[in-house]
Scaffold this motif. Structure first.
Motif: not given
Length: 418
Positions: A189-195, A198-203, A225-229
């Motif tokens: 249904a979806a793929v959720v990605v932090e750019p 948040g854990t470790g600052a891995y781009p 795009a999970d842009e909470v952080a």
């Protein structure tokens, strides 16, 4: 001394220590119950991008509380929430998104998004699309839905978190992504990605994102795009996903949304998703009592206004450049700092202990304590520390921060050998 409070993610035996109790915060400094006043390089857990105690945001919330102290979004709406939604869409780009759904935290917003993704796919005629994919090492929250999505082992099995409809893959493995798509692409249904994780600052690498959007065209899942952080200038642009090869279908923002003034989150959805609900007459079954209140909406509008007044995005770029130089100088003079990563004002440093192995567990807590005694508060990270300064740091404060880090590293090295 007994305590009535049960803080988060901390042993109860440590909760009433004066050294851990914040009594005030102003600008970029925090004062604790034992009298310590330290430079904050966590932005209050990524929230306070403009510094503590912003007078304009406080005044806007005060005015809203007097004008209309509460109004729900259950089966009604309020003018303040509409104004804030319009301002958010303008900030993100009107051509990128069409509607805003309010929430109260990044965790709750991720719960909301998983429901939204599955209902969207059902309205598209694909009820079998139930899987939601996230990245290993990602952090999406600790409520039951978001906890299932979080890509770290934080006790999900202990708490009975249901992860049957969740899949995790590496943040930089196109091979893993391709394998998952070939096996289960028609069920996603979806793929959720932090750019930036948040854990470790891995781009997340550009080639991974390019492959992801290619698979979106093939299989029709939503990209979230999970842009909470990373939202609100943390990595340079207002939202980090602006630099992606294609736009996400959904964007989550929370931490910088009100500069930490209110418990708030917002989910921005594409016009296509909103259009499905309009034409079908379907109801999205989600609601939160404190979401989108007038005070919260006023804080959002004021935060966006302050971003412009303070030229915060350009200020953040300057701070980022100063971080580049300071990190380079620190690593050149201190061999215990073995690696660095991240973007903008979201960085991580890996640190080796006195025995040469990466710091972990109690060692990280000890390192944070040494830096705190030297005058700065930093955030723990995998094998070291994370630096999350406000976008409005001065050049002098950057120097002060790295002097404290260097002094803390020196104390840590000595204490580890004794």
């Amino acid at each position: 001394m007994s305590s009535a409070l049960w803080p988060s993610l901390q042993p109860l035996m440590e909760t009433n220590l004066p050294s851990a109790g914040v009594v005030s915060a102003s600008g970029h400094r925090v004062r604790f119950g034992n009298g310590d006043e330290v430079l904050c390089a966590t932005s209050g857990l990524w929230n306070v991008n403009l510094g503590y105690g912003n007078a304009a945001i406080a005044a806007a919330v005060h005015k809203a509380l007097l004008h209309c102290s509460y109004s729900t979004l259950f089966r009604q709406w309020n003018m303040a929430a509409e104004e804030a939604a319009t301002a958010l869409l303008d900030a993100a780009g009107q051509d990128r998104f069409g509607r805003v759904i309010y929430s109260t935290s990044g965790s709750a917003a991720n719960d909301l998004v998983m429901k939204l993704a599955r209902q969207t796919q059902d309205l598209r005629g694909f009820p079998q699309k139930q899987l939601v994919v996230a990245l290993r090492g990602s952090y999406h929250g600790l409520t039951y839905g978001s906890f299932s999505l979080t890509g770290e082992d934080l006790g999900q099995r202990l708490y009975g978190v249901d992860q049957k409809l969740i899949r995790h893959i590496g943040h930089d493995s196109i091979e893993e992504l391709s394998t998952l798509m070939s096996l289960q692409g028609n069920r996603i249904a979806a793929v959720v990605v932090e750019p930036v994780l948040g854990t470790g600052a891995y781009p997340v690498p550009d080639d991974f994102l390019k492959a992801l959007f290619g698979f979106r065209e093939e299989y029709g899942f939503l990209v979230v795009a999970d842009e909470v952080a990373t939202g609100f200038g943390r990595t340079g642009a207002m939202f980090a996903s602006e630099a992606w090869p294609q736009g996400p279908d959904v964007l989550i923002t929370s931490k910088g949304l009100t500069n930490g003034a209110c418990a708030a989150a917002a989910v921005l959805t594409s016009q296509d998703i909103a259009g499905l609900f309009v034409t079908s007459g379907s109801v999205f079954t989600h609601g939160e009592t404190q979401a989108g209140t007038p005070a919260t909406a006023a804080a959002i509008v004021a935060t966006l206004s302050e971003f412009e007044r303070l030229d915060a995005l350009n200020s953040g770029v300057k701070v980022s450049r100063q971080l580049d130089t300071a990190i380079h100088d620190l690593m050149a003079s201190n061999p215990s700092v073995t690696a660095h990563r991240g973007r903008g004002c979201f960085r991580a440093l890996e640190v080796a202990g006195p025995d040469g192995s990466p710091v972990a567990g109690p060692g990280i807590a000890s390192l944070l304590g040494s830096i705190r005694r030297a005058g700065a508060r930093v955030y723990p990270g995998p094998r070291g520390i994370q630096l999350i300064p406000s976008l409005t740091y001065s050049e002098e404060e950057i120097r002060e921060l790295f002097e404290s880090i260097a002094a803390g590293l020196a104390e840590f090295a000595v204490s580890g050998k004794s």
